[in-house]
Design an enzyme around this catalytic site. Sequence first.
Site, PDB file in Angstrom:
ATOM      1  CD  GLU A   1      85.150  75.826  76.923  1.00 14.74           C
ATOM      2  OE1 GLU A   1      85.617  74.654  76.921  1.00 14.74           O
ATOM      3  OE2 GLU A   1      85.292  76.777  78.022  1.00 14.74           O
TER       4      GLU A   1
ATOM      5  CB  CYS B   1      89.837  75.641  82.724  1.00 16.77           C
ATOM      6  SG  CYS B   1      91.341  76.606  82.668  1.00 16.77           S
TER       7      CYS B   1
ATOM      8  CG  HIS C   1      89.335  76.611  77.929  1.00 19.35           C
ATOM      9  ND1 HIS C   1      88.198  76.972  78.802  1.00 19.35           N
ATOM     10  CD2 HIS C   1      90.353  76.946  78.571  1.00 19.35           C
ATOM     11  CE1 HIS C   1      88.777  77.300  80.008  1.00 19.35           C
ATOM     12  NE2 HIS C   1      89.851  77.616  79.854  1.00 19.35           N
TER      13      HIS C   1
END
Lengths: 257, 202
Positions: free
Chosen positions: B185, B79, B183
């Site tokens: 994650e 990001c 993202h």
Amino acid sequence: MTLSVRIIPCLDVTEGRVVKGVNFTNLLDAGDPVEMAALYGAEGADELTFLDISASSSGRETTLDVVRKTADQVFIPLTVGGGIRSVNDVNQLLRAGADKISINTAAIKRPELISEIAETFGSQVLVLSVDARRARTNSGFEVTTHGGRERAGLDAIEWVERACELGVGEILLNSMDADGTRAGYDIGMISAVRAVSSVPLIASGGAGTLQDFAAALDAGANALLAASVFHFGVHRISDIKTYLSEQGYSIRESALG
Amino acid sequence: MIAILDYGSGNLRSAARACETTGNEVVVTSDPNVALEAQGLVVPGVGAFAACMAGLLAVGGDEIIRKRKLLDRPTLGICVGMQILFSEGTESNGQGNHVTRGVGLWDGEVSKIKAEILPHMGWNTVRPEALSPLFSGVENESFYFVHSFAAKKAVGIRTAWTEYGETFVAAIEDGALTATQFHPEKSGAAGLVLMKNWANTL
């Protein structure tokens, strides 16, 4: 390449349990928050929202623990709201594993809190939760606090405009008239908020039939939040996604489960 | 061992947990030596370009990332952790646009996305280049984005694209330097496969 509509189950958490009522009262026990978060994640939820409705400090510590445990095993965005009053509260939740936080009453009492949080962590972490109902204000919608029990003395549309100027990154619009009734989202309210805002809009309150979800999107919502229809098995997330996909909306599908 | 660079930005817990699922040992650190020596370094980042860059400079993160590039040690920017690898970011600060210098490993500007509703928030599909090791097995999956600024020109060896209002960079593969605007994650099972793909390069 198209941005998908987001389906967001909402877990109202108190003292470490998920509860859900009708019009914010008559709370029923609905399950363990971490287990439910993992289940909804596996079923294709695009985000999860925890609303901490506990009043006690021990309840708040329990909620932080729930956030930690959920963030450790569910790899989708997690929003946490309820009782957030300061930049420090936000910091604690982000460190516990929340990606976004939602504020409501504290922002009404002190609107500068919006800009303080946005400047410290960025607008994208900040969801303005607006609990609104139909009333004789300028726009026909007013803001309530304390789970819809008290009038905030604010016109809902004017409040949304002001909060956007102060730096909120997203709006969670909850109809207090429709909450928990499964009678449909308040379409007029969604359209009115969409008309004055240029941040993503989450519709909440009243989801019942599959058509209700599509109607909220047509009115300008970018994401759909619901609680009781998921907790009590009225619809599975996949049912909603299949229906919306058939209707031509872009939804997230994964071949990986 | 994977180090997550702690420079006061981002949901480090999720990044660390996602890295742990690759089977690697994970440390969250602001220690320059640990970050330099780790087999893999993850540079997360949320918030504003200028604020993230200030935080990165405060822990000497810019030098760590440059040295790792010279030593061919894998680094993954996520990001804003991707955006700051570019030469500059333009961002309105209320008094008009201002420019913040980035780490400068890629030449280009990170600028506001032209779209009616911002941030670009949610799950979007990505168009990777053919034979991308990073997207191996997840070529047709969606990933979670949340940002209002983006890089709009191709850099590095492979560029993946996405679209929201306009077309912009979703991911970059450039030897030891890898970056995603989204993202991983927070991108469910697809994100974890992508993290595993990256960890396989360590």
